[in-house]
Design an enzyme around this catalytic site. Sequence first.
Site, PDB file in Angstrom:
ATOM      1  N   ARG A   1       6.192   5.091   1.863  1.00  0.00           N
ATOM      2  CA  ARG A   1       5.141   6.107   2.017  1.00  0.00           C
ATOM      3  C   ARG A   1       4.959   6.394   3.490  1.00  0.00           C
ATOM      4  O   ARG A   1       5.274   5.535   4.343  1.00  0.00           O
ATOM      5  CB  ARG A   1       3.855   5.495   1.430  1.00  0.00           C
ATOM      6  CG  ARG A   1       2.694   6.429   1.300  1.00  0.00           C
ATOM      7  CD  ARG A   1       1.469   5.684   0.777  1.00  0.00           C
ATOM      8  NE  ARG A   1       0.388   6.594   0.471  1.00  0.00           N
ATOM      9  CZ  ARG A   1      -0.833   6.225   0.140  1.00  0.00           C
ATOM     10  NH1 ARG A   1      -1.139   4.926   0.050  1.00  0.00           N
ATOM     11  NH2 ARG A   1      -1.763   7.119  -0.110  1.00  0.00           N
TER      12      ARG A   1
ATOM     13  N   HIS B   1       7.492  -7.639  -1.865  1.00  0.00           N
ATOM     14  CA  HIS B   1       7.342  -6.888  -0.612  1.00  0.00           C
ATOM     15  C   HIS B   1       8.329  -7.388   0.447  1.00  0.00           C
ATOM     16  O   HIS B   1       8.354  -6.881   1.559  1.00  0.00           O
ATOM     17  CB  HIS B   1       5.922  -7.037  -0.045  1.00  0.00           C
ATOM     18  CG  HIS B   1       4.840  -6.476  -0.931  1.00  0.00           C
ATOM     19  ND1 HIS B   1       4.866  -5.196  -1.416  1.00  0.00           N
ATOM     20  CD2 HIS B   1       3.684  -7.018  -1.387  1.00  0.00           C
ATOM     21  CE1 HIS B   1       3.774  -4.971  -2.144  1.00  0.00           C
ATOM     22  NE2 HIS B   1       3.055  -6.065  -2.142  1.00  0.00           N
TER      23      HIS B   1
ATOM     24  N   LYS C   1       0.805  -1.237   0.000  1.00  0.00           N
ATOM     25  CA  LYS C   1       0.000   0.000   0.000  1.00  0.00           C
ATOM     26  C   LYS C   1       0.835   1.282   0.000  1.00  0.00           C
ATOM     27  O   LYS C   1       0.412   2.317   0.481  1.00  0.00           O
ATOM     28  CB  LYS C   1      -1.019   0.042   1.178  1.00  0.00           C
ATOM     29  CG  LYS C   1      -1.798  -1.204   1.408  1.00  0.00           C
ATOM     30  CD  LYS C   1      -2.212  -1.920   0.168  1.00  0.00           C
ATOM     31  CE  LYS C   1      -3.274  -1.241  -0.638  1.00  0.00           C
ATOM     32  NZ  LYS C   1      -3.513  -2.002  -1.912  1.00  0.00           N
TER      33      LYS C   1
ATOM     34  N   SER D   1      -4.571   2.959   4.278  1.00  0.00           N
ATOM     35  CA  SER D   1      -4.770   2.293   2.990  1.00  0.00           C
ATOM     36  C   SER D   1      -4.845   0.779   3.193  1.00  0.00           C
ATOM     37  O   SER D   1      -5.714   0.104   2.634  1.00  0.00           O
ATOM     38  CB  SER D   1      -3.600   2.643   2.060  1.00  0.00           C
ATOM     39  OG  SER D   1      -3.796   2.079   0.802  1.00  0.00           O
TER      40      SER D   1
HETATM   41  P1  A3P Z   1      -4.954   4.817  -0.915  1.00  0.00           P
HETATM   42  O1  A3P Z   1      -5.590   3.602  -0.355  1.00  0.00           O
HETATM   43  O2  A3P Z   1      -4.392   5.731   0.124  1.00  0.00           O
HETATM   44  O3  A3P Z   1      -5.817   5.555  -1.890  1.00  0.00           O
HETATM   45  P2  A3P Z   1      -0.267  -0.360  -3.633  1.00  0.00           P
HETATM   46  O4  A3P Z   1      -0.298  -0.144  -5.109  1.00  0.00           O
HETATM   47  O5  A3P Z   1       1.126  -0.464  -3.079  1.00  0.00           O
HETATM   48  O6  A3P Z   1      -1.158  -1.454  -3.229  1.00  0.00           O
HETATM   49  O7  A3P Z   1      -0.796   1.000  -2.965  1.00  0.00           O
HETATM   50  C1  A3P Z   1      -2.139   1.366  -3.128  1.00  0.00           C
HETATM   51  C2  A3P Z   1      -2.254   2.822  -2.816  1.00  0.00           C
HETATM   52  O8  A3P Z   1      -1.734   3.595  -3.911  1.00  0.00           O
HETATM   53  C3  A3P Z   1      -3.710   3.240  -2.677  1.00  0.00           C
HETATM   54  O9  A3P Z   1      -3.685   4.345  -1.775  1.00  0.00           O
HETATM   55  C4  A3P Z   1      -4.051   3.668  -4.092  1.00  0.00           C
HETATM   56  O10 A3P Z   1      -5.197   4.484  -4.194  1.00  0.00           O
HETATM   57  C5  A3P Z   1      -2.774   4.401  -4.470  1.00  0.00           C
HETATM   58  N1  A3P Z   1      -2.569   4.495  -5.925  1.00  0.00           N
HETATM   59  C6  A3P Z   1      -2.829   3.571  -6.865  1.00  0.00           C
HETATM   60  N2  A3P Z   1      -2.514   4.037  -8.067  1.00  0.00           N
HETATM   61  C7  A3P Z   1      -2.030   5.290  -7.911  1.00  0.00           C
HETATM   62  C8  A3P Z   1      -1.553   6.293  -8.808  1.00  0.00           C
HETATM   63  N3  A3P Z   1      -1.516   6.091 -10.100  1.00  0.00           N
HETATM   64  N4  A3P Z   1      -1.147   7.461  -8.284  1.00  0.00           N
HETATM   65  C9  A3P Z   1      -1.175   7.693  -6.942  1.00  0.00           C
HETATM   66  N5  A3P Z   1      -1.641   6.788  -6.035  1.00  0.00           N
HETATM   67  C10 A3P Z   1      -2.058   5.595  -6.508  1.00  0.00           C
END
Ligand code: A3P
Length: 332
Positions: A158, A138, A78, A166
């Site tokens: 992050r 991960h 996340k 998230s």
């Molecule tokens: P939030 O839940 O805070 O919105 P991962 O890809 O590591 O699983 O992380 C998911 C997080 O990245 C989620 O955060 C998601 O909405 C956000 N995310 C996914 N695509 C993104 C993008 N293109 N730009 C910015 N954030 C993004």
Amino acid sequence: MSSFPSAQASKEDAEYKNISEKHRHLIETLPKHNGWWTPYLYNYNGFWLSPNILKSNLILHSYFKPHPTDIFLASFMKSGTTWLKALIFSTLNRHRYSFSNHHLHNHSPHSTFWMLDIESYPITDFTNSLTPRLFSTHFAHTLLPPCMSSCKFVYVCRDPKDVLISKWHFMNKIRPKDLPPLSLDEAFALFCLGVSDYGPFWEQVMSYWRASLEYPDKIMFLKYEEIKKEPGVVVRKLAAFFGKPISEEEEEKGVVKEIVKLCSFENLSNLEVNKEGFEKFGKLVDIEKRGFFRKGVIGDWKNYLSEEMKERIDGIIDEKFKGSGLVFTTKV
Ligand code: A3P
């Protein structure tokens, strides 16, 4: 999938039996704690792993053969993995696809990488993929086989408070129905204890931070927040890191802007391919694609965490990162 000559096959089978035996023993003897989407997480070499992921780690050590050109994207769950997959894929393949008819318009970012952590035996033969092969993981740097250290890694982290929120949302989506919903208080308590898939968060982040200081030409360390602020700068950095810097001609053509736009939250989250259906990770895990896009903003934690909770997480992180040179600049 590999086909081994029979003597080799029986050697591999015997090795796999050993791994299964070792796994069974570990599950019986390692410290365990209740998990986020699995009943338990097990503490293996300092990190909390679910049973399947623990087995994958053992398999990885026995079978994975990196190529020197492989590129790995590592992250804590996340932290922006989906975004980075899109950015890396489109930066590396910017000569292959036109931006008006791009591969990412009908293929999800996740489909462009192999997920290293959840392959099962016999491990997938990755020879059919394009060069460089792209993998995501991960696992903490210290949990990876040493032979991988000759490859290039991009790591993204992050603000842990946003990671927590998230992850809490995400886990409640994918938690099996036979487990009760996970409350924010429970998630917060687990996170602060360090009990989080692939965590403790701070140990996982530190493993890459330290490695990036030691091998800066091999490990590029990024923060979600810096990419949000200046995505174009990060695209240029990525291109240079991969040995394919953005040329003047590309700058003039606006290639960097096109990559940033293509990979933006607004664009990716509205593509049909990222809204419908399931993402398959290895043989065992299917996750609804839309679950990878929620808000995509910095600081959503403010809508969920009390001042006291914020102080607690910031205090832990300050203490754990003290003297390392790593700071999160988005504190409010
Ligand atoms: P939030 O839940 O805070 O919105 P991962 O890809 O590591 O699983 O992380 C998911 C997080 O990245 C989620 O955060 C998601 O909405 C956000 N995310 C996914 N695509 C993104 C993008 N293109 N730009 C910015 N954030 C993004």
